[in-house]
Every structure is written in C-alpha cells, then in structure tokens.
Design an enzyme around this catalytic site. Structure first.
Site: not given
Length: 489
Positions: A274, A402, A431
């Site tokens: 991320s 996502d 995610h």
C-alpha cells in the site's frame, strides 16, 4: 465501532483492545458479511441437489439470518466438496428462489477460472513458478466482494507468533526509526544470508498479519528479515514535529544504507504494501542505477494518489477513509506536544480532528513536506512517475477490484516499457486481502508464495550473474503451451 488501522480493519479503542470490544466488532463484521451475501445478484441458474440425502443436507444452508457467528465461519471455511456430482458447468453458483438460500460449490480441479493479467517483458519466467501452476481461485463467499474480502482478511487472518528485537535509528533530522529484527537470526543465519526489508502500509507495522506471514515464510527459507516501522507506527518513537508521507524517501534510504553496512556480504531486497509500496517504488526510481537493493516487490500500491483520493470518497470507501483518519489522529495526538506552536501554513486543529485522510494531509502532511496544496502533494508523491527509472527487478501485484488502490491508476504502459518491471493483476483480492490459495481463508494471502518464488529467483540470478532464459514466442498473446492461466499484454 469498526475502524481501519495499519491498512486493515482493527477493533476497539486501541491496538490493545479488550476482549469484549473485540467480540463486538467481530460480530459487526459478520453482520456486514451476511448483509453483503444477501445482497448478492440473483442467480441465473440453479444447480440440482445431489440425490444422496446426506449430501443434500451438507450442501443446503439455512437462511443467513439464522446463521450464528461460528457457523458462518465454519461454512465459509468448508472447501468445495470433491465428491459432489458434476453438472454441465464448473462455475461457483448461488441457487434458490426463496427461503432458504442455498450455497453450492461445484468445480473440477482443472477448471479454467478468471485469468491473471500479466504485463512485462519478463513474464515468461512466471511459467516456472510452482505457485502459479494452478488458477487463481478466490475463496467462496468472502472472495466474491472486495469489501468483504478486505474486512475479512483484516479481522480473521491469523497472526503468526514471532519474537522480535527492536533497534532504533537516529535520522539526519534528529527523528527516529524503529527496525524490528527476528530474535536469534544473528546466531542462526549465515552472514551472507539475503536480507529482506518490509515496509508496511499507512500506520502499519510489524504486528500486522500480512507482514508477519511473509516474515515467517522468508525466515523459513533462510532469509534475514527486518521490518521498517515508520515514525510513530507500531509504537515507534517520534522525536521531531514530522511524521512521514507518501513522498518522503529519506528514511528508507537511511534504512537501506544501514542494513547494507551491517551485512555487507548480503544481497538486499524489499517488499512494500500500500503506502509503503508507493514509498518503496519512489525510492527505487530516485536511486535508479545507484540502488543498493537487488530486487523488490510492490503490493496493493495506489500508484496514482490523485485517482486513489478521488475513489476514496465514494460509497463504502468512506468507511476506510474515516477509519484511516482515526488511526492517523491517534498517532498525532500521542505526540501532540511536539506540534504545539507551529505557525505558518500548519493547521494543527484540522489535523487533530481530521475526519478524512485528505483533511489530515491538508492540515499537517503537505505542509511538513513543503507542498503548496494537498492536490500538489498527491500529484507529486505518486509512484507511477517513478516506474520508468527503476533499474532493478521489480514485481508489482495488484487486485483489479482493490477499493483503495484503483486498477485504473496502475501505470501499465510504464511497466510494460521498463524491462525490469513485471505486473500481475488478480481479478479479485480487495485491499491486502487475496483470500485464495492453499492457506485460505485464515492463512497467508495468495501473493506470499508468488512473492517468495520471485525473490528467490532474483537472488539466484544475481548470485550466478546469469541472465534469465526468455522464450520470445511466449512474450505476446495467450500462453497456450503453459499451465499458467495468464493473459499477457
């Protein structure tokens, strides 16, 4: 209350929430899971029940409203029944026109499922990976919705136990970085063992499940692993009125240099998730030919922060936005005295009471790192512009659905143009979810075996200083001759 922390849903008022609060939040998560399942699209066809009454009982579910918390977990964890009679289709189906709702799974081991999207000149080497010889197969129910998958992974993925030793580094601006090493590696590993640096996501650290799983996997392969906890994360100290940002690469630069000095005979590698992936890719682009790393992996990278910010304020994504803002506020308030009296463009009250990540960035982050506005910060901090300068092997893995790192923000053309980069996009995953593969639903994400195979391949390649054998006829079009179900672009 449910809120997001360390790029995942956490529960309670703190990371050390009491058991009662934890149970309440888990119950809320299951209610959300049940609602999402009930709102699934109506079935297009029904699959006949098995003739055997015992089998019929095993495959017929009661109404979701009557499912208990434990029974929902058990049913979600049940693998597809191999002995169920085959129908004309190998798809996963939902059947039933009234009460009760019937969930049935029918598939054969060789059924072709959704292909992976693969981009990069080195895509042919993926056909050698054992972890990619079977199709990507999302786990039933939890893998059907991106929000369910994201939340389920954050709540119910197991947290491997590992004994860590913390080392704090003083940065050039008098700040502090916390590095967590595995206890005992100094005595048990060779001095030239490859070193893997882990960069968690926003507000994340060494106590996140996705970090622990890859740490354990790499350690079993004989790799030395260290977790880089950014300022204020995982209870790391904050000694200056500056935290960290998507644009700030000074700390990772210092960490890589430090690790290289500690283990001069070892090859260094890194994995980022991320926001940590965005920082890592920016670092790779800035260092380019001078990079001390031998290879890297980027997972769930938002890449284009402008696009990510746009999607962050849509629909259910507001839940993640508010939750991450809460986590940022907690870190900030813990060290609020350091920020007292700051003038200029700082808006300390806005940061302290931010209801969104954007508000926090506007009040504090963009000012700390010298940006004119929050939009200027997002535009100039995106790692998509760094891909072209990456000079070491880089594997990027994204999920097409996502909710936090949108697929439309992936720099596909830039990745395709750089011979050092390789992209895999899975059809599902949410995610930091990827609830698929042998260890689903509670074990390691589907990506972990792929990541380790890639890193071990690169490590072997750099050791022998030989080039990968490419198969030109496999670089364009569909891989008909391989068992790997990928669409190569």
């Amino acid at each position: 209350m449910i809120y997001l922390a360390r790029d995942g849903i956490r529960c309670g008022k703190s990371a050390e929430a009491n058991d009662s609060t934890h149970r309440n939040v888990q119950a809320a998560a299951f209610k959300l899971l049940a609602v999402m399942i009930q709102r699934a699209p109506p079935p297009t066809a029904s699959v006949p029940l098995p003739a055997d009454p015992a089998m019929a009982r095993a495959t017929t579910s009661p109404a979701l409203s009557s499912l208990s918390r434990s029974s929902l977990l058990r049913r979600a964890a049940q693998p597809p029944c191999a002995s169920m009679p085959s129908a004309s289709s190998n798809d996963i189906r939902i059947s039933g026109t009234g009460d009760p709702l019937v969930l049935q799974v029918e598939e054969s081991l060789d059924s072709p499922l959704s292909p992976l999207e693969v981009i990069g000149s080195r895509c042919a080497l993926l056909t050698r990976f054992e972890s990619l010889r079977r199709p990507y197969k999302p786990f039933p129910v939890v893998g059907w919705n991106r929000h369910v998958e994201t939340i389920f992974a954050a709540f119910f993925r197991s947290l491997p136990s590992v004994h860590l030793r913390r080392q704090c580094l003083r940065t050039r601006d008098d700040g502090a970085i916390a590095l967590d090493w595995v206890v005992g590696d100094e005595q048990q590993l060779l001095l030239d063992a490859p070193v893997l640096i882990l960069l968690p996501g926003l507000t994340g650290g060494s106590d996140d499940t996705y970090v622990r799983h890859i740490l354990i996997r790499a350690r079993k392969k004989g790799w030395r692993v260290v977790v880089f906890n950014s300022r204020g994360c995982a209870n790391s100290p904050v000694t200056t009125p500056q935290l960290y940002s998507a644009s700030f690469t000074e700390d990772i630069h210092q960490v890589v240099t430090h690790v290289s000095t500690c283990y001069p005979k070892s090859k260094l590698y890194a994995i980022g998730w991320s926001l940590g992936a965005n920082i890592l890719v920016r670092y790779l682009g800035q260092e380019s030919q001078n990079c001390l790393l031998s290879g890297a992996v980027s997972l769930c990278n938002p890449f284009n922060l402008v696009i990510a910010d746009e999607d962050f304020h849509k629909g259910f994504n507001n839940v993640y936005d508010k939750a991450l803002a809460r986590s940022l506020r907690k870190i900030f308030k813990k060290h609020a005295l350091l920020f007292e009296g700051l003038g200029g463009e700082y808006n300390i009250p806005m940061a302290a009471n931010a209801k969104s990540v954007r508000e926090f960035d506007e009040g504090l982050t963009r000012v700390s790192f010298g940006f004119k506005s929050v939009d200027d910060y997002y535009f100039n901090s995106s790692s998509s512009s760094s891909i072209g300068c990456v000079s070491i092997p880089l594997l990027c893995i994204q999920a097409d659905n996502d909710p936090i790192a949108p697929s439309r923000g992936i720099p596909r053309d830039e990745i395709k143009a750089n011979p050092n980069c390789l992209l895999i996009v899975t059809p599902q995953g949410g995610h930091l979810g990827w609830i698929a593969g042998d260890e689903a639903p509670f074990g390691a994400p589907w990506t972990d075996p792929v990541v380790m195979e890639f890193l071990e391949h690169v490590n072997k390649e750099t050791k022998t200083d030989t080039e990968v054998e490419y198969l030109p006829d496999q670089l364009d079009g569909f891989q008909h001759s391989s068992s790997l179900p990928v669409q190569v672009k």
